[in-house]
Write a protein that holds these residues in place. Structure first.
Motif, PDB file in Angstrom:
ATOM      1  N   GLU A   1      -4.218 -24.957  29.941  1.00 39.74           N
ATOM      2  CA  GLU A   1      -5.166 -24.809  28.829  1.00 39.74           C
ATOM      3  C   GLU A   1      -5.672 -23.364  28.792  1.00 39.74           C
ATOM      4  O   GLU A   1      -6.166 -22.851  29.794  1.00 39.74           O
ATOM      5  N   LEU A   2      -5.547 -22.733  27.648  1.00 40.62           N
ATOM      6  CA  LEU A   2      -6.035 -21.368  27.486  1.00 40.62           C
ATOM      7  C   LEU A   2      -7.328 -21.298  26.692  1.00 40.62           C
ATOM      8  O   LEU A   2      -8.055 -20.309  26.769  1.00 40.62           O
TER       9      LEU A   2
ATOM     10  N   GLN B   1     -12.005 -19.850  32.516  1.00 37.39           N
ATOM     11  CA  GLN B   1     -12.570 -18.605  31.999  1.00 37.39           C
ATOM     12  C   GLN B   1     -12.686 -17.618  33.161  1.00 37.39           C
ATOM     13  O   GLN B   1     -13.667 -17.613  33.894  1.00 37.39           O
ATOM     14  N   GLU B   2     -11.654 -16.806  33.346  1.00 36.51           N
ATOM     15  CA  GLU B   2     -11.629 -15.921  34.499  1.00 36.51           C
ATOM     16  C   GLU B   2     -10.826 -14.666  34.200  1.00 36.51           C
ATOM     17  O   GLU B   2     -10.027 -14.632  33.262  1.00 36.51           O
TER      18      GLU B   2
ATOM     19  N   VAL C   1      -7.506  -8.145  33.902  1.00 37.44           N
ATOM     20  CA  VAL C   1      -7.440  -8.424  32.473  1.00 37.44           C
ATOM     21  C   VAL C   1      -8.090  -9.786  32.241  1.00 37.44           C
ATOM     22  O   VAL C   1      -8.020 -10.680  33.089  1.00 37.44           O
ATOM     23  N   PHE C   2      -8.749  -9.947  31.114  1.00 40.54           N
ATOM     24  CA  PHE C   2      -9.357 -11.231  30.791  1.00 40.54           C
ATOM     25  C   PHE C   2      -8.266 -12.259  30.479  1.00 40.54           C
ATOM     26  O   PHE C   2      -7.303 -11.971  29.777  1.00 40.54           O
ATOM     27  N   GLY C   3      -8.439 -13.461  31.015  1.00 39.05           N
ATOM     28  CA  GLY C   3      -7.475 -14.518  30.769  1.00 39.05           C
ATOM     29  C   GLY C   3      -7.590 -15.076  29.360  1.00 39.05           C
ATOM     30  O   GLY C   3      -8.573 -14.853  28.654  1.00 39.05           O
ATOM     31  N   GLY C   4      -6.567 -15.818  28.949  1.00 38.15           N
ATOM     32  CA  GLY C   4      -6.586 -16.463  27.644  1.00 38.15           C
ATOM     33  C   GLY C   4      -5.393 -16.135  26.776  1.00 38.15           C
ATOM     34  O   GLY C   4      -5.116 -16.842  25.808  1.00 38.15           O
TER      35      GLY C   4
END
Length: 763
Positions: free
Chosen positions: A216-217, A224-225, A273-276
């Motif tokens: 899940e993104l 949220q990491e 880097v921000f995840g997602g």
């Protein structure tokens, strides 16, 4: 260039000739042998023969003499005849396509596992079917048994694939795993949001994809990491070997250019880097990882199966724009924003198809702001000892290095993703990375995607074309990979080496979330990297402080006399650390003797008599008295629990002061808040490190609760002349020890190797 079929011309009716007739013709009246008459009758034949001889001679001369310009001219003319055409597609006129032929027409699932099957179901495939919330889709080919079946899996035979109406079917070979392309379209048509690209010889570790990948993104289930990312500091680095990050520096993945195999050093530092947007997620495989035939045939001493293990505790790592990594088709999750990148090319060798797809897809992924993340071991693949021939990788070893450079430099001015995809496929055909067949295949693939309801993602501005921001110290993240048992030219490190590596893993497991804070009094330009090399193998990270700041070596400024005032900033920087161990560079830490220490307690040298001392303050004018007055002032400001603990622990003599040399001490996470509060009470008062540290420690907790791990350390005021006899590998620490040059460091490493033999690999 297509060659049209033509009907064969009708042959004239043969004449039947008898032996008498042949004899009569043979001995018939001879013609006039006049030379001029003969020459005139055969003039055109003679000219034709002479021209043929001259042409052959000219070609032979050009090829052997080296007149390449003439040959290139001929080749250019031939290439013009083979000019590749860019397909023209009206994207708005593509009709939607629904499943009207299969019995699964009304079935929907958001999570699919797509595999190619050539034989009856394996145990690994049966295990894949058991994974909850994922639907297995098995794609058959010409080798698949006609009675193939597996409960819980959807199977599409060749005949069923042909009835689905996909344009790509016309381009697919009958006997290859690249027929999975049909499976991708089928899954998307039936509601897919995530596709796990797998094979039938790997078991998902723990039977749960969600434990390994970021399934899940967005939404509640998303993590949220921030994610560790390879540094983009070197713009000339376009490819990395991810196996080094996960503990196997002598193993390389299929698709890594062979010229890069020798690059085995670990990262000096990472960024984050921000995840997602990790739309493509590549897993590492234990057992038989994804290796090429060069590795497979040169790293075996017999017919034993490979069983290579990677570091399961190493963090996942992302790739910045401009840097690529090999991506395969048997342990990879694609999110819907990258479904277009699932296309397996058809004009290249089978073992090159998914790797070329991976590089092609990574370059295009940058156009939508996405990136690839490599994850620690997610599956265990079993080595069947069935090697494939080198010829099936010919498109890899010949072209892959040049392909990566081409992709990083490629730019497009098109305004829609699918137009860029088609343009890149066309450009790759022009560069001979694949053929025109894959250009047409790409066009069919993109049209099929739109037909099954896929919405192409929006474009994002390309970060590669922006000025690269400088990487500051706060942006640098350290991670020192483990060095796991490796394979070298058919010889596996076993026996003693495995025992030594097991020890290293045990030490790393124990201290892997402890930050080592080191103060260097000596020249950092000669020792900082060496200290990181020595202790970075064991601890979460090594933070170095010195009297002068050095940005190139990531050394922060700090004054030893009041170094404790710099520690709260480091505590905040590593908020997830289990604890913090302070060490001066004049003290050697034998970490292998500290593994039994309680990391929830305070450690300090309160039981080392020459380190922890009590001095008289009767002389009111001396330095000790002034320090004692400052301590008394701070104690008066302490909250009650600090005051009580402090007064119960110190000597009752009011004219005394507790001093600790404070070369080494440890603060666990649960006391970090107390330490920061006490530093705040000191504020601008100039209390010396040797005075402040013992005051802080006895205020935070009773000395009887301190861990006694440092009580057996060797502590001298001055080092003996013969330092080799002074050192002992049987104690937790040794003081003093001087390291001011590389030669000193090498000498130290050789002595410490008594306790950690693998240190000899550093020298």
């Amino acid at each position: 260039m297509l060659v049209q079929d033509r009907p064969n011309p009708k042959s004239p009716k043969p004449q039947i000739r008898t032996l008498p007739t042949l004899l009569t013709n043979r001995f018939s009246e001879s013609k006039n042998l006049d030379c001029s008459t003969w020459f005139s009758e055969n003039f055109y034949k003679i000219i034709a023969i002479l021209l043929l001889i001259a042409t052959v001679a000219a070609l032979f001369f050009l090829r052997n003499v080296g007149d390449t310009a003439a040959l290139l001219c001929l080749e250019n003319k031939a290439q013009k005849l083979e000019k590749i055409e860019l397909p023209r597609i009206n994207w708005n006129s593509i009709a939607s396509m629904s499943d009207k032929s299969s019995k699964y027409a009304n079935f929907r699932s958001e999570q699919w596992i797509v595999v190619s099957v050539s034989d009856y179901p394996t145990d690994s495939l049966r295990n894949l079917v058991k994974i909850k919330w994922w639907q297995v889709l098995a794609i058959g080919n010409s080798k698949t048994p006609s009675d193939w079946t597996l409960k819980g899996a959807i199977f599409l035979s060749l005949q069923q694939q042909a009835t689905l109406g996909f344009r790509v079917v016309d381009f697919l070979p009958y006997d290859s795993y690249v027929r999975k392309t049909v499976g991708y379209l089928f899954a998307i048509q039936h509601g897919a949001k995530k596709i796990f690209d797998a094979d039938d010889r790997g078991d998902v570790i723990g039977g749960d994809l969600g434990k390994h990948f970021d399934v899940e993104l967005i939404g509640e289930g998303a993590r949220q990491e921030t994610i560790l990312q390879y540094s983009h500091e070197n713009p000339n680095r376009t490819i990395v070997n991810p196996y080094i990050h996960f503990g196997q520096r002598s193993v390389w993945p299929r698709g890594l250019p062979l010229e890069n195999v020798g690059e085995v050093g670990h990262e000096e530092f990472y960024t984050e880097v921000f995840g997602g947007k990790q739309f493509i997620q590549q897993g590492i495989s234990n057992g038989l990882p994804d290796v090429d035939s060069v590795f497979y045939f040169t790293r075996k001493s017999g017919l034993e199966a490979f069983d290579i293990r990677f570091d399961e505790r190493a963090p996942k790592v992302a790739l910045p724009q401009g840097t690529m990594v090999p991506v395969n088709s048997f342990n990879t999750i694609y999110h819907s924003s990258a479904f277009w990148a699932l296309m397996l090319p058809v004009s290249v060798s089978t073992m090159a198809s998914d790797v070329l797809r991976g590089y092609w897809g990574q370059r295009l992924l940058w156009e939508v702001g996405g990136y690839v993340v490599v994850y620690p071991p997610t599956v265990h693949r079993y080595d069947r000892i069935e090697a494939y021939p080198f010829s099936e990788e010919k498109d890899l070893h010949v072209n892959v290095g040049r392909l990566i450079k081409f992709l990083v430099s490629w730019r497009s001015s098109d305004h829609r993703l699918f137009e860029k995809i088609l343009e890149l496929s066309y450009a790759m055909a022009e560069e001979r990375f694949w053929t025109e067949q894959d250009v047409k295949f790409t066009a069919a693939w993109l049209q099929d995607l739109l037909a099954v309801g896929y919405q192409q993602p929006r474009l994002m501005s390309l970060e590669l074309d922006r000025p690269r921001a400088s990487i500051g110290h706060g942006d640098r993240k350290e991670f020192i990979p483990q060095k796991l048992p490796s394979i070298h030219l058919g010889v596996e490190e076993t026996g003693t080496v495995n025992y030594e590596i097991a020890n290293l893993i045990r030490w790393r497991k124990n201290f892997g979330n402890v930050v080592l804070i080191m103060y260097c009094s000596g020249p950092v330009e000669r020792t900082a990297l060496e200290w990181r090399l020595l202790y970075g193998r064991i601890f979460k990270t090594v933070v170095i402080l010195s009297e002068q700041k050095n940005e190139d070596l990531v050394v922060e400024e700090g004054q030893l006399d009041q170094i404790y005032k710099y520690l709260p900033k480091i505590f905040d920087q590593y908020a997830s650390a289990e604890g913090f161990l302070f060490l001066q560079d004049n003290t050697i830490l034998n970490y292998w003797n500290m593994i039994q220490a309680d990391k929830t307690k305070l450690w300090i040298t309160n039981k080392v008599s020459k380190s922890w001392t009590i001095v008289s303050t009767n002389d009111k004018s001396d330095w000790f008295s002034k320090q004692a007055n400052l301590v008394e002032k701070v104690v008066s400001l302490m909250p009650v629990h600090f005051q009580v603990s402090y007064k119960e622990s110190i000597t009752k003599d009011a004219n005394s002061l507790t001093i600790c040399s404070s070369e080494v001490f440890y603060i666990p996470r649960r006391f970090v808040g107390d330490f920061i509060e006490l530093v705040g009470l000191v504020d601008t008062l100039e209390i010396h490190q040797k005075v402040a540290i013992p005051m802080f420690f006895v205020s935070m907790d009773s000395p009887q609760n301190f861990d006694s791990v440092l009580s057996k350390m060797i502590f001298k005021q001055k080092a003996p002349t013969n330092s080799s006899t002074f050192y002992s590998a049987q104690v937790p620490a040794v003081h003093p020890w001087n390291v001011s040059s590389e030669q000193d460091f090498i000498k130290l490493i050789r002595i410490m190797a008594e306790g950690d033999p693998l240190l000899m690999e550093l020298v």
